[in-house]
Write a protein that holds these residues in place. Structure first.
Motif, PDB file in Angstrom:
ATOM      1  N   LEU A  32       0.831  -1.199   0.000  1.00  2.91           N
ATOM      2  CA  LEU A  32       0.000   0.000   0.000  1.00  2.91           C
ATOM      3  C   LEU A  32       0.866   1.250   0.000  1.00  2.91           C
ATOM      4  O   LEU A  32       2.027   1.227   0.403  1.00  2.91           O
ATOM      5  N   GLY A  33       0.274   2.352  -0.440  1.00  2.00           N
ATOM      6  CA  GLY A  33       0.986   3.621  -0.474  1.00  2.00           C
ATOM      7  C   GLY A  33       1.327   4.119   0.923  1.00  2.00           C
ATOM      8  O   GLY A  33       0.675   3.776   1.910  1.00  2.00           O
ATOM      9  N   HIS A  34       2.349   4.952   0.988  1.00  3.88           N
ATOM     10  CA  HIS A  34       2.809   5.485   2.276  1.00  3.88           C
ATOM     11  C   HIS A  34       1.693   6.227   3.006  1.00  3.88           C
ATOM     12  O   HIS A  34       1.505   6.048   4.217  1.00  3.88           O
ATOM     13  N   GLY A  35       0.934   7.048   2.279  1.00  4.80           N
ATOM     14  CA  GLY A  35      -0.139   7.810   2.913  1.00  4.80           C
ATOM     15  C   GLY A  35      -1.207   6.918   3.509  1.00  4.80           C
ATOM     16  O   GLY A  35      -1.716   7.182   4.608  1.00  4.80           O
ATOM     17  N   THR A  36      -1.549   5.848   2.796  1.00  2.70           N
ATOM     18  CA  THR A  36      -2.559   4.913   3.296  1.00  2.70           C
ATOM     19  C   THR A  36      -2.078   4.212   4.559  1.00  2.70           C
ATOM     20  O   THR A  36      -2.823   4.080   5.538  1.00  2.70           O
ATOM     21  N   VAL A  37      -0.835   3.768   4.557  1.00  3.24           N
ATOM     22  CA  VAL A  37      -0.286   3.079   5.730  1.00  3.24           C
ATOM     23  C   VAL A  37      -0.238   4.017   6.936  1.00  3.24           C
ATOM     24  O   VAL A  37      -0.588   3.629   8.058  1.00  3.24           O
ATOM     25  N   GLU A  38       0.169   5.259   6.716  1.00  2.60           N
ATOM     26  CA  GLU A  38       0.224   6.223   7.816  1.00  2.60           C
ATOM     27  C   GLU A  38      -1.168   6.528   8.359  1.00  2.60           C
ATOM     28  O   GLU A  38      -1.355   6.675   9.570  1.00  2.60           O
ATOM     29  N   PHE A  39      -2.146   6.611   7.470  1.00  2.00           N
ATOM     30  CA  PHE A  39      -3.532   6.817   7.906  1.00  2.00           C
ATOM     31  C   PHE A  39      -3.994   5.657   8.788  1.00  2.00           C
ATOM     32  O   PHE A  39      -4.597   5.864   9.848  1.00  2.00           O
ATOM     33  N   LEU A  40      -3.706   4.444   8.354  1.00  2.39           N
ATOM     34  CA  LEU A  40      -4.102   3.271   9.132  1.00  2.39           C
ATOM     35  C   LEU A  40      -3.368   3.221  10.468  1.00  2.39           C
ATOM     36  O   LEU A  40      -3.951   2.885  11.502  1.00  2.39           O
ATOM     37  N   ARG A  41      -2.096   3.575  10.465  1.00  2.65           N
ATOM     38  CA  ARG A  41      -1.266   3.492  11.673  1.00  2.65           C
ATOM     39  C   ARG A  41      -1.613   4.571  12.696  1.00  2.65           C
ATOM     40  O   ARG A  41      -1.696   4.293  13.903  1.00  2.65           O
ATOM     41  N   LEU A  42      -1.828   5.786  12.226  1.00  7.03           N
ATOM     42  CA  LEU A  42      -2.013   6.915  13.136  1.00  7.03           C
ATOM     43  C   LEU A  42      -3.477   7.253  13.416  1.00  7.03           C
ATOM     44  O   LEU A  42      -3.787   7.838  14.452  1.00  7.03           O
ATOM     45  N   TYR A 122      -3.228  14.184   3.443  1.00  8.26           N
ATOM     46  CA  TYR A 122      -2.088  13.572   4.137  1.00  8.26           C
ATOM     47  C   TYR A 122      -1.546  14.498   5.231  1.00  8.26           C
ATOM     48  O   TYR A 122      -1.182  14.045   6.317  1.00  8.26           O
ATOM     49  N   LEU A 123      -1.520  15.793   4.955  1.00  7.31           N
ATOM     50  CA  LEU A 123      -1.016  16.739   5.950  1.00  7.31           C
ATOM     51  C   LEU A 123      -1.879  16.745   7.211  1.00  7.31           C
ATOM     52  O   LEU A 123      -1.377  16.963   8.314  1.00  7.31           O
ATOM     53  N   SER A 124      -3.184  16.499   7.066  1.00  9.56           N
ATOM     54  CA  SER A 124      -4.057  16.455   8.239  1.00  9.56           C
ATOM     55  C   SER A 124      -3.746  15.243   9.111  1.00  9.56           C
ATOM     56  O   SER A 124      -3.882  15.298  10.335  1.00  9.56           O
ATOM     57  N   ILE A 125      -3.345  14.144   8.481  1.00 13.21           N
ATOM     58  CA  ILE A 125      -2.972  12.949   9.244  1.00 13.21           C
ATOM     59  C   ILE A 125      -1.811  13.270  10.175  1.00 13.21           C
ATOM     60  O   ILE A 125      -1.778  12.843  11.328  1.00 13.21           O
ATOM     61  N   LYS A 126      -0.866  14.049   9.681  1.00 15.72           N
ATOM     62  CA  LYS A 126       0.314  14.402  10.465  1.00 15.72           C
ATOM     63  C   LYS A 126       0.050  15.556  11.432  1.00 15.72           C
ATOM     64  O   LYS A 126       0.523  15.543  12.569  1.00 15.72           O
ATOM     65  N   ASP A 127      -0.704  16.554  10.968  1.00  9.63           N
ATOM     66  CA  ASP A 127      -0.857  17.784  11.748  1.00  9.63           C
ATOM     67  C   ASP A 127      -2.091  17.799  12.640  1.00  9.63           C
ATOM     68  O   ASP A 127      -2.118  18.508  13.647  1.00  9.63           O
ATOM     69  N   GLU A 128      -3.136  17.053  12.266  1.00  6.91           N
ATOM     70  CA  GLU A 128      -4.406  17.099  12.998  1.00  6.91           C
ATOM     71  C   GLU A 128      -4.953  15.693  13.246  1.00  6.91           C
ATOM     72  O   GLU A 128      -6.079  15.378  12.853  1.00  6.91           O
ATOM     73  N   PRO A 129      -4.176  14.823  13.884  1.00  9.42           N
ATOM     74  CA  PRO A 129      -4.619  13.428  14.046  1.00  9.42           C
ATOM     75  C   PRO A 129      -5.892  13.275  14.868  1.00  9.42           C
ATOM     76  O   PRO A 129      -6.726  12.425  14.559  1.00  9.42           O
ATOM     77  N   LYS A 130      -6.064  14.085  15.911  1.00 11.00           N
ATOM     78  CA  LYS A 130      -7.257  13.954  16.748  1.00 11.00           C
ATOM     79  C   LYS A 130      -8.520  14.309  15.977  1.00 11.00           C
ATOM     80  O   LYS A 130      -9.554  13.647  16.114  1.00 11.00           O
ATOM     81  N   GLN A 131      -8.442  15.363  15.155  1.00  9.51           N
ATOM     82  CA  GLN A 131      -9.601  15.728  14.341  1.00  9.51           C
ATOM     83  C   GLN A 131      -9.919  14.623  13.337  1.00  9.51           C
ATOM     84  O   GLN A 131     -11.087  14.319  13.076  1.00  9.51           O
ATOM     85  N   CYS A 132      -8.878  14.011  12.779  1.00  8.31           N
ATOM     86  CA  CYS A 132      -9.088  12.912  11.832  1.00  8.31           C
ATOM     87  C   CYS A 132      -9.735  11.712  12.516  1.00  8.31           C
ATOM     88  O   CYS A 132     -10.592  11.042  11.933  1.00  8.31           O
ATOM     89  N   GLN A 133      -9.340  11.441  13.750  1.00  5.44           N
ATOM     90  CA  GLN A 133      -9.937  10.331  14.483  1.00  5.44           C
ATOM     91  C   GLN A 133     -11.421  10.580  14.738  1.00  5.44           C
ATOM     92  O   GLN A 133     -12.252   9.671  14.606  1.00  5.44           O
ATOM     93  N   GLN A 134     -11.774  11.814  15.091  1.00  5.99           N
ATOM     94  CA  GLN A 134     -13.182  12.154  15.278  1.00  5.99           C
ATOM     95  C   GLN A 134     -13.946  12.008  13.967  1.00  5.99           C
ATOM     96  O   GLN A 134     -15.090  11.540  13.939  1.00  5.99           O
ATOM     97  N   LEU A 135     -13.307  12.403  12.871  1.00  8.64           N
ATOM     98  CA  LEU A 135     -13.932  12.301  11.557  1.00  8.64           C
ATOM     99  C   LEU A 135     -14.235  10.849  11.205  1.00  8.64           C
ATOM    100  O   LEU A 135     -15.311  10.531  10.691  1.00  8.64           O
ATOM    101  N   ILE A 136     -13.303   9.955  11.504  1.00 12.09           N
ATOM    102  CA  ILE A 136     -13.495   8.540  11.199  1.00 12.09           C
ATOM    103  C   ILE A 136     -14.633   7.950  12.029  1.00 12.09           C
ATOM    104  O   ILE A 136     -15.439   7.156  11.533  1.00 12.09           O
TER     105      ILE A 136
END
Length: 216
Positions: A32-42, A122-136
């Motif tokens: 999988l692409g780097h962005g996808t793996v980072e999204f899954l991991r973080l 991708y930048l939101s995964i790195k910079d705003e992980p908590k907001q992304c978690q709420q979004l999911i």
């Protein structure tokens, strides 16, 4: 809960082993692409704790009768949710007119075909992980009846579900209107859930103003 690397490898290998479509299988075998793996991991795995109903590089047909691949497809029961990680380079900074039009067509046709589409930068995964978690959590809440701990009362469980459906912290007044109870009663419920570490205070020091799910 398994460590991410172990759970990820098991999940990816399971998808490879069960895939009979040679096109998708070849893509999965390349990784999988780097962005996808980072999204899954973080984002995904710390929030959800599993990869149930989640399929990487899911194949869909386009309007030219060709094939496209979603970064991730979330498909509980008969639902269709698509997640794509938008990298800063190819998807934004270097996006030419033709690729931009193609991307818009792709998203539009997926929507018309019944997909709920969720692009994540991708930048939101790195910079705003908590907001992304709420979004999911909100994204998943569109498809399934979100489970709440069995020991909770009905009002407490519905508060948890309501919080998961929202894209932002909730206020006691919003909860009171949703549950059709008094503002004082809603504050009591929120306080109880904070004590159980299910919710946390999002704003307000001496007096809490907003609350959100505890994603830790």
């Amino acid at each position: 809960m398994k460590p991410f690397k172990e759970a990820f490898n098991d999940w990816l290998q399971k998808n490879i082993n069960e895939e009979k479509n040679h096109r998708r299988r070849e893509i999965l075998e390349k990784g999988l692409g780097h962005g996808t793996v980072e999204f899954l991991r973080l984002i995904w795995y710390p929030t959800i704790g599993n990869f149930d109903y989640l399929y990487p590089e899911w194949e869909v047909r386009d309007f030219n009768n060709g094939y496209r691949y979603l970064d991730l497809a979330y498909m509980p029961r008969d639902a269709k949710g698509g997640i794509e990680i938008q990298g800063y380079g190819p998807h934004a900074r270097d996006l030419d007119v033709r690729r931009f039009k193609d991307l818009c067509w792709r998203h539009s046709l997926l929507t018309l075909d019944g997909w709920t589409f969720l692009p994540i930068a991708y930048l939101s995964i790195k910079d705003e992980p908590k907001q992304c978690q709420q979004l999911i959590l909100s994204f998943i809440g569109n498809f399934i009846s979100t489970k709440a701990p069995s020991h909770l009362s009905w009002l407490e469980a519905e508060t948890v579900r309501f919080s998961r459906r929202m894209l932002r912290p909730i206020t006691p007044l919003e909860l009171a209107k949703h549950l059709r109870i008094s503002d004082r009663h809603s504050r009591k419920i929120l306080h109880q859930l904070v004590e159980q570490q299910i919710l946390v205070v999002a704003s307000g020091k001496q007096r809490a103003r907003t609350y959100k799910l505890n994603t830790r």
